[in-house]
Scaffold this motif. Sequence first.
Motif, PDB file in Angstrom:
ATOM      1  N   GLY B 463      -8.286   0.839   8.440  1.00 28.46           N
ATOM      2  CA  GLY B 463      -6.892   1.258   8.312  1.00 28.46           C
ATOM      3  C   GLY B 463      -6.723   2.742   8.032  1.00 28.46           C
ATOM      4  N   TYR B 464      -7.690   3.323   7.345  1.00 28.41           N
ATOM      5  CA  TYR B 464      -7.493   4.703   6.899  1.00 28.41           C
ATOM      6  C   TYR B 464      -8.547   5.682   7.400  1.00 28.41           C
ATOM      7  N   ASN B 467      -9.272   5.652  14.051  1.00 22.31           N
ATOM      8  CA  ASN B 467      -8.023   5.996  14.723  1.00 22.31           C
ATOM      9  C   ASN B 467      -7.121   4.783  14.907  1.00 22.31           C
ATOM     10  N   THR B 468      -5.932   5.063  15.428  1.00 20.78           N
ATOM     11  CA  THR B 468      -4.876   4.047  15.421  1.00 20.78           C
ATOM     12  C   THR B 468      -5.236   2.785  16.177  1.00 20.78           C
ATOM     13  N   VAL B 469      -5.989   2.942  17.250  1.00 19.29           N
ATOM     14  CA  VAL B 469      -6.368   1.761  18.024  1.00 19.29           C
ATOM     15  C   VAL B 469      -7.092   0.764  17.126  1.00 19.29           C
ATOM     16  N   TYR B 470      -7.998   1.268  16.299  1.00 18.26           N
ATOM     17  CA  TYR B 470      -8.773   0.366  15.437  1.00 18.26           C
ATOM     18  C   TYR B 470      -7.947  -0.118  14.255  1.00 18.26           C
ATOM     19  N   LYS B 471      -6.985   0.708  13.846  1.00 19.71           N
ATOM     20  CA  LYS B 471      -6.078   0.265  12.774  1.00 19.71           C
ATOM     21  C   LYS B 471      -5.376  -1.011  13.205  1.00 19.71           C
ATOM     22  N   VAL B 472      -4.832  -0.948  14.412  1.00 20.14           N
ATOM     23  CA  VAL B 472      -4.094  -2.108  14.914  1.00 20.14           C
ATOM     24  C   VAL B 472      -5.057  -3.253  15.173  1.00 20.14           C
ATOM     25  N   ALA B 473      -6.202  -2.919  15.786  1.00 17.84           N
ATOM     26  CA  ALA B 473      -7.154  -3.973  16.155  1.00 17.84           C
ATOM     27  C   ALA B 473      -7.731  -4.659  14.927  1.00 17.84           C
TER      28      ALA B 473
END
Lengths: 255, 605
Positions: B463-464, B467-473
């Motif tokens: 989450g932190y 990058n955003t792709v992995y945050k969502v994933a």
Amino acid sequence: MKIPRLLQAILVLGGVYGGFVLVFDVILEQVIPSSLLNMYMFFVVAGTYMVFTFSEESTEQIVSPIKALVEDPSKKMLRNVVFVLLPLFFGWFTYQQIKPSFEAPLELRTIHPAPPAAVKVFGKRYNLLTLENPFRKFEKEDPEKFASLVREGGDVYVKNCQYCHGDKLDGQGPYAQGLSPVPLNFQDVGTIAQLQEGYLFWRIATGGPGLPKEATPWLSAMPVWEDFLTEDEIWKVILFLYDYTGYQPRSWEHE
Amino acid sequence: MVLLFGLLFVPPEVAGLDLIGLDGGVAFAAEDAATEAAAQADVASPYQPAPQLTEKDYPTFLGFNGRIFVWIAAQLHLWFAAFVLAVPIFVFIIEAIGMKTRDKRYDDMAYEFIKVSLTAYSLTAIVGGLTLLGLLVFYPHVMTYMTSIFKESMIFYALIFFAESACLYVYYYGWHWLQGPFKKWVHLTIGLLLNAVGTLLMLLANSWLTFMMSPAGVDAGGVFNGEIWDAMHNFLWNPINLHRFVANIAYGGSIIGAYAAYKFLSARTPQEKAHYDWMGYNANFVAIAGLLPLPFAGYYLVAEIYAYSQQMGITLMGGIFAWLFIIQAVLIGTLFLSANYYLWCGLGRSEGGVRYYKYMKYLAVVIVAAFLVWFTPHTLVLSNEELKALGGPYHKYLGPLGIMPAKNTAVNIMILMTYLSFLYYRRANKIAVVTWVKAGNAAQIALFVMACANIFFLGIYHGYFTNTVYKVAASIPQVLTTLLVIVIATVIDSMIYKNAKEVAPQRWGRVPPRSQYALFLLAVSFTWLMGLMGYIRSGIRQHWHVVDVFRDNSPDAFTPSLGYATNVISVATILFMAMVIFVFWLAQISGQKSETPGFWKEPGQ
């Protein structure tokens, strides 16, 4: 000696409230906003109520002293005192809440308003839904060129942006304290890390005046950089922002 | 069985879409694009481009505010439709359980449920008619355009409605007739058919409203390509279908729970109290079962909205609607708190439950802490003094709790703890007799500890620090972790407590009245929440009837302030609850008889 159940509940609530203030305001030195603290405490009260009343025995222990206060003839003096003090307390509390003050009203400012579907800058129309940084591809294709572009972006930043956004990109530039709202802190995980590069392009190119009405009151002092920078310079500075902070722009594709 | 969800016979957004307008500046460029495309539309197409309306094209009638009229009518319709689609799903399940266990209590309860939904069914049709008439009167051009694209599915919809009614009436009126080994199978099959038809209705209506959000099968000017499947199978259709299906199960359970609570509180005899306590418990069980996966379905929907349009996604979660999501978070947390409180109160039904009282405070601490994270906003409301003290609008320590990875982590923990409450409840009156009790309990504890560790790791690291792709994933393995724990722990628990000794009897009816108010709170929170979220989903179209294709130029094409919107939703909620109480009351009087000696002529007189 066993602490009466009602007192336990009051101590829990007082302890949690004091704990929030102690931890945030004193130890961490980052005040907890009163609006948030009120919300937190509302649900701490709800949780405490749940724990102290889900069984009949516990509920009885909570309620019986209150009932006794109201009904027990031997507690007449205490009752009178409480019945005077309680309305006075709520009266005082209400007065504190509504008395006139010179404090500006609280603002619900939308810091990241939704972008338009497209934007007209540099005499062209850009579709923000599909807009990509034309230099991003060099990150993999030609790392040396990419590093050089990032450096150029850094130069643009230092010459134009750091006065407000700070040399550490933390929103603490020399002019920052003279502005309200203060410039964004790009190191915060909730700013550029959450956005696509096209969004940054739009915000930089059109600045404060380009904010949609949704973001009102838009007091942003951000200049319209379309008037001072070239399109390439904006894309390069965006590369720099992400490179320096270590964040990746929002995207929907895996690497 | 699916049909439960069906929030609507008529798409709420059909109503909603007009409701939402906005002040135009934002999407001027897209609007230009639509205009240009419309001008270039293929003149040979038999279909017309989306009309470009002016204020005069929106009729007024006796000073009525058309937007509010349609908004409230559609919302009432949506609630009733959700209810009448949801109830047959679990009536079917309960009837099947009764058939399998041969416990007539289940059959009686299922019958009582369907009886309640029958009255609600006619109210659904009434408010559906009101919605449709409202749309025709106040938004005739919108309806003309939508009808030109969806005419086939609208006709099917009307015909399927007949099938739905036929199935429902046979299912209800044939309940006592179709009893016995073979006939019960026939009855159950009709129930299945009823659910299938209801689900189909919902899917059709969903396609209309999602078309308005993510149009497909039309060009930029709104000219239809003639393929209705393209228009139906638009980008957001399935995410909405899934979300509504799950939500309806939870919603139906909560309303029936409120009905049981109403009957419990007005019961005069211990037998009645026991019956309605048992009914309330079962309804609450269904509501929680639907509630647990709901945040995941909602997250999937929002992720898809972001994927479809960054603009729409930011409007939703970071822009003008973001504060409504804080209200949403508070209401969802309230649902979890109410559900847990009800379970804890239920421990008192058996003397054996007292053993577990001491653990509830720890559960409460974790649930409340997770809840606080769940509704912490990213952008704080600050006084000038606080703003200066913090040096900016973001809080160094609380700010990171405002983004989705923290929320996802919190909601998974909340769900796990709610499930733990249920496990304690399940064990209340039992003592395990298998020899491996300790090993089984240890395995369950290990499972929960590992799951929590994994959820925290995924939430914090991905989450932190990625990058955003992995945050969502990362939300997906978090969800899977939670679901896996629920499944495995349930299996282990069932094995541990197989043939368990009863430590004390389960005394239905022995719960405090407070617990019943938790059921009311659950139903009211659900209703309010659905109204709020329905408005948001519809509202993110802003000043478009059909996003980027068909502009809303009505006088009401503005995005309401938070106060305005929540007031409308609150009024609609109060209206709906009043109508639901009316339905409950009808169910109550339908079972009463007045003795009237001397009023009627005796035979032969």
